[in-house]
Structure formats: structure tokens, C-alpha cells
Design an enzyme around this catalytic site. Sequence first.
Site, short mmCIF file in Angstrom:
data_model
loop_
_atom_site.label_atom_id
_atom_site.label_comp_id
_atom_site.label_asym_id
_atom_site.label_seq_id
_atom_site.Cartn_x
_atom_site.Cartn_y
_atom_site.Cartn_z
N ASP A 220 0.82 -1.21 0.00
CA ASP A 220 0.00 0.00 0.00
C ASP A 220 0.85 1.25 0.00
OD1 ASP A 220 -2.37 -1.26 -0.01
OD2 ASP A 220 -2.85 -0.95 2.11
N LYS B 283 -3.82 3.31 -2.88
CA LYS B 283 -4.87 3.75 -1.97
C LYS B 283 -4.55 5.03 -1.26
CE LYS B 283 -7.32 -0.25 -0.62
NZ LYS B 283 -6.50 -1.13 0.15
N GLY C 144 0.21 -0.54 5.74
CA GLY C 144 0.73 0.36 6.77
C GLY C 144 0.10 0.02 8.11
N GLY C 145 0.85 0.21 9.19
CA GLY C 145 0.29 0.00 10.53
C GLY C 145 -0.07 -1.44 10.80
N ASP C 146 -1.28 -1.64 11.27
CA ASP C 146 -1.79 -2.98 11.58
C ASP C 146 -2.88 -3.32 10.56
OD1 ASP C 146 -2.13 -5.06 14.11
OD2 ASP C 146 -3.98 -4.73 12.99
N THR D 32 0.33 -0.17 15.12
CA THR D 32 -0.65 0.73 14.51
C THR D 32 -0.24 2.19 14.74
OG1 THR D 32 -3.00 1.16 14.27
CG2 THR D 32 -2.21 0.82 16.52
N ALA D 33 -0.70 3.06 13.83
CA ALA D 33 -0.29 4.48 13.89
C ALA D 33 -0.54 5.07 15.28
CB ALA D 33 -1.04 5.27 12.83
N MET E 29 -7.24 9.14 9.64
CA MET E 29 -7.83 9.68 8.40
C MET E 29 -8.72 10.88 8.67
SD MET E 29 -8.84 6.03 6.63
CE MET E 29 -9.35 5.24 8.15
N1 SAH Z 1 -3.80 0.26 9.24
C1 SAH Z 1 -3.22 1.55 9.56
C2 SAH Z 1 -4.21 2.67 9.40
C3 SAH Z 1 -4.66 2.89 7.98
S1 SAH Z 1 -5.74 4.26 7.88
C4 SAH Z 1 -2.65 1.51 10.98
O1 SAH Z 1 -2.92 0.56 11.73
O2 SAH Z 1 -1.94 2.43 11.36
C5 SAH Z 1 -4.63 5.53 7.37
C6 SAH Z 1 -4.48 6.58 8.46
O3 SAH Z 1 -3.60 6.12 9.48
C7 SAH Z 1 -3.86 7.88 7.99
O4 SAH Z 1 -4.80 8.73 7.37
C8 SAH Z 1 -3.35 8.47 9.29
O5 SAH Z 1 -4.40 9.04 10.03
C9 SAH Z 1 -2.89 7.21 10.02
N2 SAH Z 1 -1.45 6.97 9.83
C10 SAH Z 1 -0.89 5.86 9.35
N3 SAH Z 1 0.46 5.95 9.35
C11 SAH Z 1 0.74 7.17 9.86
C12 SAH Z 1 1.94 7.88 10.11
N4 SAH Z 1 3.15 7.34 9.85
N5 SAH Z 1 1.86 9.13 10.62
C13 SAH Z 1 0.67 9.68 10.91
N6 SAH Z 1 -0.51 9.06 10.69
C14 SAH Z 1 -0.48 7.82 10.17
#
Ligand code: SAH
Length: 275
Positions: A53, A75, A106-108, A136-137, A188
Site C-alpha cells: 500500500d 490507496k 501500513g500500521g496494523d 498501529t499508527a 484519516m
Molecule cells: N492500518 C493503519 C491505518 C490505515 S488508515 C494503521 O494501523 O496504522 C490511514 C491513516 O492512518 C492515515 O490517514 C493516518 O491518520 C494514520 N497513519 C498511518 N500511518 C501514519 C503515520 N506514519 N503518521 C501519521 N498518521 C499515520
Amino acid sequence: MTIELITKAQTQRTSQAGQAGQVALVGAGPGDPELLTLKAIKAIESADLILFDNLVSTEIRALFPAHTKTIYVGKKKADHCIPQDQLNLFMVDKAKQGLNICRLKGGDPFVFGRGSEEQLVLHAHDIKTTIVPGVTAASGCTAYAGIPLTHRGLSTGCTFITGHLKNGKLDLNWPQLAHLDHTLVFYMGLGKLAEISEQLTRHGLDANTPAALIENGSTPQQREFVGTVSTLPTLAIEHQLKSPSLIVIGSVVSLAEKLSWRDLEQATKNQALSA
Ligand code: SAH
């Protein structure tokens, strides 16, 4: 055992003819490659195909093995380079051809990551899956900004909320959110920041509640701005915040200055703006 040794055994595993491949739905964390789990690295190294992604950082992309086929499946908001349903079927198709896929997010994968939606489709087609959780973020970005999600005496809990809903309307339970009395983290939410700030204060959250914006959390480009729930929209405009940005609201943000630990050169800190 070193990462090389751990991953070598996996890398040697190749898909056997006639057998369906598997899909690993893998969390890559918020950006810093050192926040990848060992399982995530194994999944990246052992995959026949990596689908990644937009939020997977450049530094993490640099770890993809040169011999592995990789496809960017996008995305950003307006850039769904492959629609979700087509992507799901693409994964089914490739897995049925015997490829082991690393679906890197990204994240979880289970936190606003559509991992569960993808898994439902894969299971409906009898494709085996594994889930590799990621940082996760909410926890990664706040940790790198020196903001604890909970702190005895300041916050008894934390809620993760999406600021982006399908029909474009933020139909959240504002009265409840305004009175939870704990940390609120909006994912988001940048595009709806004015509405979030206005709704929370209108429904009773103290306008002076500490709040922060964290952009590109955990990367060398991280920027963080501390203010209050009512000043956040102005901060975002003044400093032209861009996605990905995280919104953190709650008393725990008041600890950011004291708990700051990152190298000032690496992270742009803007605590002075909180006045
Ligand atoms: N699955 C991801 C979230 C996806 S939704 C997770 O667990 O982190 C995408 C949103 O996550 C972005 O719009 C932002 O609000 C947040 N986000 C993800 N990575 C980020 C980062 N490095 N810095 C700040 N916000 C982040």
C-alpha cells in the site's frame, strides 16, 4: 538466531506445483523499518509476490528482495490504483496459481486496514491466510511524539476513531465521544479536522483539552504540533499538514514536552505553538 538465519529457511520454501499459495496479511507499522516485526520480515522475505500500500514507507520498500515481484496497489484518497474488489480477486487468482503472497499494509492490518475484509474474501475462496499484526499508527506515532495513550490520573483508556466514512459524512456519536474522558485518536481525520474539533467542543469537550497532530509519524520526516482541540484546525492550515496525519486529543498530550525523546534534528517539534 539472526534475522538472516530465520528468514533463510522461509525463503527456501517455494510453492509446490499444484498447491494453492497462502496470503499473509502483514502490518508494516507506521514507517520506521525498525518497527517491523520479525514475522513481517519473514513474510516479506519468503513471499513470491508482495502487494503493498501507499502507507508502506520507502525505507521498508527498500527491504523487498530484489528477486521478488512487487506490485504497488495504492490507496491514496483519490488514487485507488486497483479497486478493492478487483484486488481481492487478483489475490485469490494468484494464490490459486500457487503463489505465496505478502499483502503488506501500513500500521496494523486489522486497524482501519481492510485486512479483515480481504481475509473474508480469501477464506470464501478457500485460500489460507495468516495475520501478522503491526504497530498501529496510534501507538507508533504517539510513542515517537512522547505522548502516552494512557497515563494514570490523566487517561483511563483510548478510542481509535475513523475520520473518513464511506458516504463522506462523519456520523459519529459526538455526545459520547465528548464525554468519554479518555484519549481519542482519529485516523484519516485531517480532511474533517474542523468538523471534529467543532463537534467535540459543541458536545461538551473542554475547548482547552490538549491535542496534537502528528504527520509522517516515526519517519525522519515526522512533524508534530501540539495545541488544543479548538486550535488544531488552524495549526493544520498554518503548517499545511498532509496525509498521513494522526489526530490525538486528551490530557495525555500535555506530557509531550516532558516525554519527548527523539533527536530534534530528526523530528520537527512544534511544542512552542501550543500557547
Ligand atoms: N492500518 C493503519 C491505518 C490505515 S488508515 C494503521 O494501523 O496504522 C490511514 C491513516 O492512518 C492515515 O490517514 C493516518 O491518520 C494514520 N497513519 C498511518 N500511518 C501514519 C503515520 N506514519 N503518521 C501519521 N498518521 C499515520
